[in-house]
Design a protein around this motif. Structure first.
Motif, PDB file in Angstrom:
ATOM      1  N   LEU A 226       0.830  -1.199   0.000  1.00 35.76           N
ATOM      2  CA  LEU A 226       0.000   0.000   0.000  1.00 35.76           C
ATOM      3  C   LEU A 226       0.873   1.261   0.000  1.00 35.76           C
ATOM      4  CD1 LEU A 226      -3.081   0.563   0.134  1.00 35.76           C
ATOM      5  CD2 LEU A 226      -2.814   0.836   2.601  1.00 35.76           C
ATOM      6  N   ALA A 227       1.924   1.245   0.789  1.00 34.01           N
ATOM      7  CA  ALA A 227       2.820   2.407   0.864  1.00 34.01           C
ATOM      8  C   ALA A 227       3.512   2.667  -0.465  1.00 34.01           C
ATOM      9  CB  ALA A 227       3.852   2.186   1.970  1.00 34.01           C
ATOM     10  N   LYS A 228       3.874   1.597  -1.168  1.00 29.42           N
ATOM     11  CA  LYS A 228       4.552   1.752  -2.455  1.00 29.42           C
ATOM     12  C   LYS A 228       3.602   2.271  -3.529  1.00 29.42           C
ATOM     13  CE  LYS A 228       7.932  -1.954  -1.677  1.00 29.42           C
ATOM     14  NZ  LYS A 228       8.360  -3.316  -2.098  1.00 29.42           N
ATOM     15  N   ALA A 229       2.369   1.775  -3.526  1.00 30.06           N
ATOM     16  CA  ALA A 229       1.431   2.098  -4.601  1.00 30.06           C
ATOM     17  C   ALA A 229       0.666   3.394  -4.375  1.00 30.06           C
ATOM     18  CB  ALA A 229       0.441   0.949  -4.796  1.00 30.06           C
ATOM     19  N   VAL A 230       0.381   3.735  -3.126  1.00 29.85           N
ATOM     20  CA  VAL A 230      -0.508   4.868  -2.847  1.00 29.85           C
ATOM     21  C   VAL A 230       0.230   6.040  -2.199  1.00 29.85           C
ATOM     22  CG1 VAL A 230      -2.613   5.609  -1.671  1.00 29.85           C
ATOM     23  CG2 VAL A 230      -2.474   3.302  -2.626  1.00 29.85           C
ATOM     24  N   ASP A 231       0.782   5.807  -1.010  1.00 30.80           N
ATOM     25  CA  ASP A 231       1.422   6.894  -0.262  1.00 30.80           C
ATOM     26  C   ASP A 231       2.383   6.268   0.742  1.00 30.80           C
ATOM     27  OD1 ASP A 231       2.131   9.000   1.419  1.00 30.80           O
ATOM     28  OD2 ASP A 231       0.158   9.941   1.323  1.00 30.80           O
ATOM     29  N   PRO A 232       3.658   6.650   0.716  1.00 36.42           N
ATOM     30  CA  PRO A 232       4.627   6.067   1.644  1.00 36.42           C
ATOM     31  C   PRO A 232       4.313   6.345   3.110  1.00 36.42           C
ATOM     32  CG  PRO A 232       5.577   7.917   0.442  1.00 36.42           C
ATOM     33  CD  PRO A 232       4.287   7.598  -0.221  1.00 36.42           C
ATOM     34  N   ARG A 233       3.401   7.288   3.373  1.00 39.38           N
ATOM     35  CA  ARG A 233       3.030   7.584   4.755  1.00 39.38           C
ATOM     36  C   ARG A 233       2.047   6.566   5.331  1.00 39.38           C
ATOM     37  NH1 ARG A 233       0.899  13.608   4.086  1.00 39.38           N
ATOM     38  NH2 ARG A 233      -0.149  12.531   2.360  1.00 39.38           N
ATOM     39  N   LEU A 234       1.452   5.746   4.455  1.00 35.74           N
ATOM     40  CA  LEU A 234       0.462   4.762   4.918  1.00 35.74           C
ATOM     41  C   LEU A 234       1.165   3.531   5.488  1.00 35.74           C
ATOM     42  CD1 LEU A 234      -2.259   5.042   2.148  1.00 35.74           C
ATOM     43  CD2 LEU A 234      -2.544   5.560   4.581  1.00 35.74           C
ATOM     44  N   THR A 235       1.847   3.741   6.581  1.00 33.58           N
ATOM     45  CA  THR A 235       2.581   2.663   7.245  1.00 33.58           C
ATOM     46  C   THR A 235       2.285   2.712   8.742  1.00 33.58           C
ATOM     47  OG1 THR A 235       4.517   4.098   7.510  1.00 33.58           O
ATOM     48  CG2 THR A 235       4.447   2.718   5.548  1.00 33.58           C
ATOM     49  N   TRP A 236       2.891   1.811   9.460  1.00 36.72           N
ATOM     50  CA  TRP A 236       2.814   1.800  10.913  1.00 36.72           C
ATOM     51  C   TRP A 236       4.186   1.420  11.425  1.00 36.72           C
ATOM     52  CZ3 TRP A 236      -0.751   4.084  13.572  1.00 36.72           C
ATOM     53  CH2 TRP A 236      -0.859   3.871  14.951  1.00 36.72           C
ATOM     54  N   GLU A 237       4.759   2.283  12.262  1.00 38.66           N
ATOM     55  CA  GLU A 237       6.151   2.103  12.658  1.00 38.66           C
ATOM     56  C   GLU A 237       6.385   0.821  13.442  1.00 38.66           C
ATOM     57  OE1 GLU A 237       7.416   5.552  14.734  1.00 38.66           O
ATOM     58  OE2 GLU A 237       7.283   6.877  12.983  1.00 38.66           O
ATOM     59  N   GLU A 238       5.431   0.424  14.243  1.00 44.81           N
ATOM     60  CA  GLU A 238       5.601  -0.773  15.052  1.00 44.81           C
ATOM     61  C   GLU A 238       5.146  -1.997  14.269  1.00 44.81           C
ATOM     62  OE1 GLU A 238       3.562  -0.106  18.698  1.00 44.81           O
ATOM     63  OE2 GLU A 238       4.450   1.880  18.973  1.00 44.81           O
ATOM     64  N   ASP A 239       5.654  -3.166  14.682  1.00 41.22           N
ATOM     65  CA  ASP A 239       5.361  -4.412  13.969  1.00 41.22           C
ATOM     66  C   ASP A 239       4.082  -5.076  14.465  1.00 41.22           C
ATOM     67  OD1 ASP A 239       7.596  -4.186  12.408  1.00 41.22           O
ATOM     68  OD2 ASP A 239       8.881  -5.275  13.808  1.00 41.22           O
ATOM     69  N   GLU A 240       3.098  -4.269  14.855  1.00 42.51           N
ATOM     70  CA  GLU A 240       1.870  -4.847  15.395  1.00 42.51           C
ATOM     71  C   GLU A 240       0.923  -5.325  14.302  1.00 42.51           C
ATOM     72  OE1 GLU A 240      -0.003  -2.493  18.485  1.00 42.51           O
ATOM     73  OE2 GLU A 240       1.841  -1.358  18.730  1.00 42.51           O
ATOM     74  N   VAL A 241       0.973  -4.696  13.131  1.00 44.34           N
ATOM     75  CA  VAL A 241       0.058  -5.042  12.049  1.00 44.34           C
ATOM     76  C   VAL A 241       0.813  -5.087  10.727  1.00 44.34           C
ATOM     77  CG1 VAL A 241      -2.046  -4.159  13.115  1.00 44.34           C
ATOM     78  CG2 VAL A 241      -0.581  -2.615  11.823  1.00 44.34           C
ATOM     79  N   ASP A 242       0.308  -5.897   9.801  1.00 42.89           N
ATOM     80  CA  ASP A 242       0.915  -6.028   8.481  1.00 42.89           C
ATOM     81  C   ASP A 242      -0.045  -5.650   7.371  1.00 42.89           C
ATOM     82  OD1 ASP A 242       3.403  -7.104   9.443  1.00 42.89           O
ATOM     83  OD2 ASP A 242       2.331  -8.978   9.823  1.00 42.89           O
ATOM     84  N   THR A 243      -1.349  -5.632   7.655  1.00 42.25           N
ATOM     85  CA  THR A 243      -2.346  -5.425   6.606  1.00 42.25           C
ATOM     86  C   THR A 243      -3.170  -4.168   6.860  1.00 42.25           C
ATOM     87  OG1 THR A 243      -4.068  -6.706   7.728  1.00 42.25           O
ATOM     88  CG2 THR A 243      -2.528  -7.925   6.318  1.00 42.25           C
ATOM     89  N   LEU A 244      -3.875  -3.728   5.810  1.00 40.37           N
ATOM     90  CA  LEU A 244      -4.743  -2.563   5.927  1.00 40.37           C
ATOM     91  C   LEU A 244      -5.845  -2.813   6.947  1.00 40.37           C
ATOM     92  CD1 LEU A 244      -5.844   0.195   5.029  1.00 40.37           C
ATOM     93  CD2 LEU A 244      -6.956  -0.976   3.102  1.00 40.37           C
ATOM     94  N   GLY A 245      -6.467  -3.988   6.901  1.00 41.83           N
ATOM     95  CA  GLY A 245      -7.524  -4.312   7.853  1.00 41.83           C
ATOM     96  C   GLY A 245      -7.022  -4.282   9.287  1.00 41.83           C
ATOM     97  N   GLY A 246      -5.818  -4.819   9.494  1.00 43.80           N
ATOM     98  CA  GLY A 246      -5.238  -4.810  10.829  1.00 43.80           C
ATOM     99  C   GLY A 246      -4.951  -3.402  11.304  1.00 43.80           C
TER     100      GLY A 246
END
Length: 293
Positions: A226-246
């Motif tokens: 998602l970050a690569k295709a849409v916006d690099p800001r759409l991330t989460w710094e911690e490793d708590e989630v890997d998916t958009l739904g999460g």
């Protein structure tokens, strides 16, 4: 004088010889074969062994080269996407669960998914459904599940599943909790790609741009993608989630029903457009006001 084509074929042959006879290091083997494939795909080795392979065969060979680097945790169906039944389920509800899931095997759990107590095969359900004298209880239908650590390599996993004639395994984390499940089909797909059968329904794309600044996505899409295709800001710094739904669940603290939204720190508004009681299915992404992407 050896041509570049001959060199490409020789390189691949040296790599395959190392694989068969144990000559050379594993890293050299992979380098030799991948380099030959690269040359074939660039058009420089059309007569080499790699050049004689079709694009599909070359991709499968690439997958096979890195097959041993993957673990059960990498390829498993995650806990949130698991379909399982409680040990207290009645036979009629069990039949409906198989019909809804369209799977041949379903895990059985006790108090929670962290307590998987067995696995039921649809063949056993069918047998007792036509024989009214047989015991229809879940306990009578259950088979012993195969438990594997999430760190187990896929090569060891494949060997173990073959040896024990098991097509489904429960993946557990370091604390003994259920991480997910993996089937032998998941393992094979690491080499040959996705396998769809006659029951698979074509799904909408994982990510689709609807308008400037508006995207629709499958909630299972990886945040990295998602970050690569849409916006690099759409991330989460911690490793708590890997998916958009999460990510949406984490931000909201609950499963967001269709029509409701949650805001990402970047300003993106994440709207749920399809969900069930257990998970968000699809989402619509709205860019921050004044931005078009």
């Amino acid at each position: 004088m050896a041509t570049r084509h001959d060199e490409g074929g020789s390189r691949l042959w040296r790599g395959m010889r190392s694989l068969i006879f144990g000559e050379g290091s594993e890293q050299t083997l992979r380098d030799e074969i991948e380099e030959a494939i690269d040359e074939a795909e660039e058009g420089g080795a059309s007569r080499s062994i790699a050049g004689d392979l079709s694009p599909t065969e070359r991709q499968m060979l690439r997958n096979l080269l890195h097959f041993g680097e993957r673990t059960a945790g990498d390829i498993c169906v995650t806990r949130g996407d698991m379909i399982a039944v409680p040990s207290t389920i009645g036979f009629d509800d069990l039949v409906r669960a198989f019909a809804d899931a369209e799977h041949s095997r379903l895990p059985v759990y006790g108090e929670s998914l962290d307590e998987v107590v067995g696995m039921i095969h649809i063949k056993d359900v069918f047998k007792v459904s036509v024989d009214l004298e047989r015991d229809r209880s879940v306990r009578a239908l259950m088979r012993e599940p195969l438990f594997i650590p999430e760190s187990m390599g896929v090569l060891d996993l494949l060997a173990r599943m073959r040896a024990q004639r098991m097509h489904l395994a429960i993946v557990v984390d370091e604390f003994g909790g259920t991480e997910g499940l993996v089937t032998i089909e998941d393992v094979v797909e690491e080499i040959v790609g996705d396998i769809e059968d006659e029951h698979d329904i074509e799904q909408a794309g994982m990510l689709t741009m609807l308008d400037d600044g508006v995207w629709e996505a499958d909630a299972r899409i990886e945040l990295d993608e998602l970050a690569k295709a849409v916006d690099p800001r759409l991330t989460w710094e911690e490793d708590e989630v890997d998916t958009l739904g999460g990510l949406m669940f984490l931000l909201a603290g609950h499963i967001i029903p269709p029509g409701e939204s949650v805001c990402h720190p970047s300003g993106w508004r994440l709207e749920s457009i399809a969900a069930d009681p257990k998970r968000i299915v699809r989402a619509r992404l709205h860019a921050p006001e004044g931005e078009e992407r």
